[in-house]
Scaffold this active site. Structure first.
Site, PDB file in Angstrom:
ATOM      1  N   ASN A 171     -10.827  -2.265  -5.863  1.00  0.00           N
ATOM      2  CA  ASN A 171     -10.275  -1.453  -6.524  1.00  0.00           C
ATOM      3  C   ASN A 171     -10.721  -1.414  -8.492  1.00  0.00           C
ATOM      4  O   ASN A 171     -10.375  -0.260  -8.900  1.00  0.00           O
ATOM      5  CB  ASN A 171      -8.629  -2.258  -7.108  1.00  0.00           C
ATOM      6  N   ASP A 221       0.830  -0.999  -0.298  1.00  0.00           N
ATOM      7  CA  ASP A 221      -0.115   0.030  -0.172  1.00  0.00           C
ATOM      8  C   ASP A 221       0.857   1.156  -0.240  1.00  0.00           C
ATOM      9  O   ASP A 221       2.140   1.016   0.322  1.00  0.00           O
ATOM     10  CB  ASP A 221      -1.022   0.163   1.554  1.00  0.00           C
TER      11      ASP A 221
END
Length: 241
Positions: A67, A19
């Site tokens: 996503n 991330d």
């Protein structure tokens, strides 16, 4: 110069939620995709460092089922990056004796990307070094639901007795049926959540939530985390005498 082998008993399987790519780019005044490209380059260094720390299995979270909610430009850019990454890295994976496999729901991915994924898996299937598993269009809840569907179909077809289903049964239907459970799960960028990653498999994993943005994550930091893992007392619910 080669890094020294880790002397303590470190994790055999490390899973990483990579991330912070977008924030890393934004902090530098660049578009988010610039950060994703930087993050992809970082993967090679971390994979190459795994043997130095006794890590046999590395699983990385590249793209989640959630996503798709990102902008069309970012999603399209990521899919293009994945295709180029696989084509570019296949020879390097073989050279480094890295076996590559993918987990996740493949049908939603475009045909060219799926073909490259199949090719990478076939091209590296003889490799016996690090096992790199890339989670692509992956979500833990989605994985469990798909596994339950396959299990239910086997019950319906008489291949499986419902009375014999136990906690050892479902893992055989998961995407990760070829992997041991992760020992250590790392999330970069300062976020303290697991984001639907390896929900079943990480029931007894140790977690590390670190502030480092993924493009800044180094092999040395991996070594530090592996060393810290070696000092943990893992009791799996029991009490040592």
């Amino acid at each position: 110069m080669a890094r020294p082998m880790l002397e303590t008993l470190g994790p055999r399987h490390v899973a990483i939620i990579m991330d912070g790519n977008g924030r890393w780019a934004t902090m530098r005044g660049r578009p988010r995709l610039f950060g994703h490209h930087a993050g992809a380059r970082r993967v090679r260094e971390v994979v190459e460092a795994c043997p130095d720390y006794g890590v046999k299995y590395l699983t990385i979270f590249a793209f989640s089922t959630e996503n798709w909610k990102r902008t069309q430009v970012e999603v399209a850019g990521l899919m293009s990056l994945f295709r180029r990454y696989i084509m570019k890295e296949m020879q390097a994976f073989v050279k480094e004796n890295v076996r590559v496999r993918f987990i996740g729901d493949r049908p939603r991915l475009d045909a060219k990307l799926r073909a490259l994924m199949d090719e990478a898996e076939d091209f590296t299937k003889h490799c016996t070094g690090v096992n790199l598993t890339i989670a692509l269009n992956y979500g833990g809840r989605d994985e469990v639901a798909r596994a339950a569907q396959r299990l239910a179909m086997d019950v319906k077809e008489g291949k499986l007795d419902p009375a014999e289903i136990d906690v050892e049964t479902l893992p055989r239907y998961l995407d990760t049926c070829f992997l041991p459970d992760p020992d250590l799960v790392v999330r970069t960028s300062g976020e303290a959540r697991i984001s639907n990653f390896l929900l079943w498999q990480s029931a007894y994993a140790e977690y590390e939530f670190i502030d480092t943005l993924w493009p800044d994550f180094t092999p040395e930091e991996l070594g530090r985390l592996c060393a810290a893992f070696g000092g943990r007392d893992r009791r799996y619910g029991a009490v040592k005498a």
